[in-house]
Structures are given as structure tokens and as C-alpha cells.
Design a protein around this motif. Sequence first.
Motif, short mmCIF file in Angstrom:
data_model
loop_
_atom_site.label_atom_id
_atom_site.label_comp_id
_atom_site.label_asym_id
_atom_site.label_seq_id
_atom_site.Cartn_x
_atom_site.Cartn_y
_atom_site.Cartn_z
N GLN A 1 0.83 -1.20 0.00
CA GLN A 1 0.00 0.00 0.00
C GLN A 1 0.86 1.25 0.00
OE1 GLN A 1 -3.53 0.19 -0.15
NE2 GLN A 1 -3.13 -1.91 -0.78
N ARG A 2 0.33 2.26 -0.64
CA ARG A 2 1.00 3.54 -0.70
C ARG A 2 -0.04 4.64 -0.53
NH1 ARG A 2 -0.69 5.70 -5.09
NH2 ARG A 2 0.72 7.42 -4.99
N GLY A 3 0.41 5.84 -0.18
CA GLY A 3 -0.48 6.98 -0.07
C GLY A 3 0.30 8.23 -0.41
N LEU A 4 -0.18 8.97 -1.40
CA LEU A 4 0.59 10.13 -1.88
C LEU A 4 0.82 11.16 -0.78
CD1 LEU A 4 -0.80 10.78 -5.47
CD2 LEU A 4 1.28 9.64 -4.80
N VAL A 5 -0.21 11.44 0.00
CA VAL A 5 -0.06 12.48 1.01
C VAL A 5 0.97 12.06 2.05
CG1 VAL A 5 -1.25 13.80 2.78
CG2 VAL A 5 -2.39 13.33 0.63
N GLU A 6 0.93 10.77 2.44
CA GLU A 6 1.82 10.30 3.49
C GLU A 6 3.22 9.99 2.95
OE1 GLU A 6 -2.19 10.16 4.60
OE2 GLU A 6 -1.26 9.04 2.96
N SER A 7 3.36 9.83 1.66
CA SER A 7 4.66 9.50 1.08
C SER A 7 5.47 10.77 0.86
CB SER A 7 4.46 8.76 -0.25
OG SER A 7 4.08 9.70 -1.25
N ALA A 8 6.54 10.63 0.11
CA ALA A 8 7.41 11.78 -0.16
C ALA A 8 7.01 12.51 -1.43
CB ALA A 8 8.86 11.29 -0.27
N TYR A 9 5.75 12.35 -1.87
CA TYR A 9 5.32 13.01 -3.11
C TYR A 9 5.55 14.52 -3.03
CZ TYR A 9 2.30 14.16 -7.08
OH TYR A 9 1.81 14.63 -8.27
N ASN A 10 5.08 15.14 -1.96
CA ASN A 10 5.24 16.59 -1.85
C ASN A 10 6.70 16.99 -1.74
OD1 ASN A 10 2.47 17.04 -2.01
ND2 ASN A 10 2.18 16.99 0.20
N ASP A 11 7.53 16.13 -1.14
CA ASP A 11 8.96 16.42 -1.08
C ASP A 11 9.57 16.42 -2.47
OD1 ASP A 11 8.86 16.56 1.68
OD2 ASP A 11 9.46 14.46 1.96
N ARG A 12 9.17 15.45 -3.31
CA ARG A 12 9.72 15.40 -4.66
C ARG A 12 9.30 16.65 -5.45
NH1 ARG A 12 11.81 12.23 -2.15
NH2 ARG A 12 12.53 10.14 -2.67
N ARG A 13 8.09 17.09 -5.26
CA ARG A 13 7.67 18.31 -5.97
C ARG A 13 8.51 19.50 -5.51
NH1 ARG A 13 1.75 20.16 -7.89
NH2 ARG A 13 2.34 22.18 -8.71
N ARG A 14 8.75 19.60 -4.22
CA ARG A 14 9.57 20.71 -3.72
C ARG A 14 10.98 20.64 -4.29
NH1 ARG A 14 13.11 20.26 -0.11
NH2 ARG A 14 12.21 18.34 0.74
N GLU A 15 11.56 19.45 -4.38
CA GLU A 15 12.91 19.31 -4.94
C GLU A 15 12.95 19.70 -6.41
OE1 GLU A 15 14.08 15.66 -1.91
OE2 GLU A 15 13.33 15.24 -3.93
N CYS A 16 11.91 19.36 -7.15
CA CYS A 16 11.84 19.79 -8.56
C CYS A 16 11.76 21.31 -8.67
CB CYS A 16 10.64 19.14 -9.25
SG CYS A 16 10.81 17.36 -9.52
N GLU A 17 11.01 21.93 -7.78
CA GLU A 17 10.92 23.38 -7.79
C GLU A 17 12.27 24.02 -7.45
OE1 GLU A 17 7.78 23.88 -5.01
OE2 GLU A 17 6.18 23.54 -6.49
N GLU A 18 13.00 23.41 -6.52
CA GLU A 18 14.33 23.91 -6.20
C GLU A 18 15.27 23.80 -7.40
OE1 GLU A 18 15.85 21.98 -2.74
OE2 GLU A 18 14.19 22.61 -1.45
N ALA A 19 15.20 22.68 -8.11
CA ALA A 19 16.03 22.50 -9.30
C ALA A 19 15.67 23.53 -10.37
CB ALA A 19 15.87 21.08 -9.84
#
Length: 381
Positions: free
Chosen positions: A218-236
Motif C-alpha cells: 500500500q502507498r499513499g501520496l499524502v503520506e509519502s514523499a510526493y510533496n517532497d519530490r515536488r519541492r525538490e523539482c521546484e528547487e532545481a
Amino acid sequence: MNAVSPLDALRSAFQHWSGQAPDTVVRAPGRVNLVGEHTDYNDGFCLPVAIDRWTWVALRLRTDSTVRVRALDLGLPDDCFALDAPLQPLPQPHWANYVRGVLHAIQSRGHALRGMDIAITGNVPQGAGLSSSASLEVALAEGVRRSHALPLSGHDLARIGQQAEHEFAGCRCGIMDQLCSALGEAGSALLLDTRSLAVQAFPMPAELAVVVIESRIQRGLVESAYNDRRRECEEATRALGLPSLREAQMADLTRLDGTLLRRARHVVTDSARAMQLATLLASGDLVAIGRLLREAHASQRDDFEISRPEMDALVTLCNDAIGPEGGARMTGGGFGGCVVALLPHARVPALQAALNAGYRAPNGEPAVLHRCQPTAGAGLA
């Protein structure tokens, strides 16, 4: 004795619960993404397929401002609220936030809504990366659109679902899932340009099976690192001085290093792979298709770091069973969920046998294999 269809069960349950028959019944599909993962919030390209797994919504308008919502599959208390008071998300996590978020997003566009009785059911596996949430959002928006005769396009339905995710579900997702659920075409994959929101259909070869394998992890986007990956893309993106990673070329990435380099490299190469796979579908080159899917999984594993060892082992098992003609990769936001495979129909039994013999989830459950048909988007049930 024939089993009752989900649609018939929904109509019967609605009648028993509400005391009247629904006046609108709609459905919207889940989706599986063939290639182009985490590219949608970077203005890139992706290639999903709407699949024949659905969320159904039955709805009846009321004469007051009350909204009552029942999720038939969850066995949880109904949600009840009034539309003439400000809509607020419930404490996280809560399934009803998807409903509240969609209605809020429609109201925020200036559309007046009446009270409603709403019942929901579906067979899109939840927490598996097949967009059960987007399917629910789009189905509900379609039901409200039809019941209120609102001038909303398929693109509008997708934007409404995305807004609900951002503001009420707490996931800063892109728009791929909602666009595919709203605009899917039978027999085709959709090449989505997530900057312009242009959609181009590419027919799937008749000899190619679309298979989804539930890992039971099982996975869950909110509980996973999804938002972290988006933030890292924005930093790049900021480090490169570009409007988005859509504009980045491989040569630009030499100005990055470490984590930001890996994140940006995945986005740039996977967006390119989405366009390449669309072309390969037309050519029917199964060996090239398989090679591309394997490259896509390696990028998710090594550059975007959204896989996990159990998923890597499952993907390897699938690719070994499929052979060179076709391939498999993890699909969805990551950290579990499903594997998508494209392979000749004749190879599906061998894949099933390999899964039976060689895979169990950490909790001991076997994988579940689904043959999926590319299907149309949201509409009347």
C-alpha cells in the motif's frame, strides 16, 4: 446465479438509503500511466491510459442546501454538511474531503449548487497508484455538471479535481490523473502536454496487452514523499533559472549536482520517454517498447528514488517472465502500488505463472494481475 453488477447495487442501495431513485448516475475511470512519472507538475509530457476500473456516483438533488454523502464500500459514517456555510476540510485523512473539495471548487467558479444526496461505489483499487481519488473527483464533478446543467468542459472537470486535491486532500498533485479520467478514449493512450493541457490519442496495438499488477504494497501520496519530490523539482527549476523543468535540456543539468541533478534528470528523460513511447506504439516495436519501460523504472529507482526493494524485485520478475518483447515498470506516484506491463497477449499466462510462483508481498499476499482495456473518460453510467 448471476452476481449483481456494481451499478445495479449502487442504484438499489441509493433507493434504500435515500428513499428515492437517483436522478443522475455517472462513472469515471481510473488510469494507469504507461510512462512519464512526476512530469505533470513540471509542465512535461506523460502517456496514461484510462482503464476499465471505475468509480460510480449516484446523485439526487434536494430542495434544501444539505449534502449527504455515503461511501458504500467503506462502511464508515455518512458525511453531512450544508452548502450555504463555508466548506472546510475535515481533519486528515478523511475520504469525504474529496467530495467537499470538489463541491468547493465548483462553487469557487461562481456556480450555485443545490443540496444533494450522493452515494459512491467503485472497483478502482485504492492506494494502489491507479488514481482512485481522481476517478472519484472527476465522477462527482461530472455528476454535478449533469445534474445542474453546468457549462463545464472535460478540462474543467480535471482542474476541479486537481483543486480538490490541493486544497482539501493535502496533495499538491499534477493534473495527469484527472485529465485522463475526464478525457480518456477507448482503445487509446493519451499523450498529455501538461503545460498546454493538449491531449492527443495514440491507439494501442491490438496485439499488445495492458496489464496492471497490484503489488499489495500500500502507498499513499499524502503520506509519502510526493510533496517532497515536488519541492525538490521546484528547487532545481529555480537553480536553473527556468520557468519549469519543461524548458530544461540535458546540457543544462550540468549546472546541478546531487539530489537536484537526479530529480531533474528523471523529469527531463521521462518526459522524453513519454513522447518516444507514443511513437513506438504506432510502430509496434515491442523490443524498443520493453527497453524504454525498463529505462523508465531505473530512472524512478535511481534518480527520483521513489521505488523500494520489494517493487524492484517485482519489476525484475515481471521483465524476466515477459522477455524482450515488452516490459514492465512501477507505475504511479511511487513507494508501492502497481506495476504496469505491456506485452503480447500470448505472454500473459507466463507472467501470471511467474507471479504465482515467485512473488509474495511483505504481508504474505500474492500479487493480483488485471488485464485492462483502454476505455473512455467520464460520462453517464
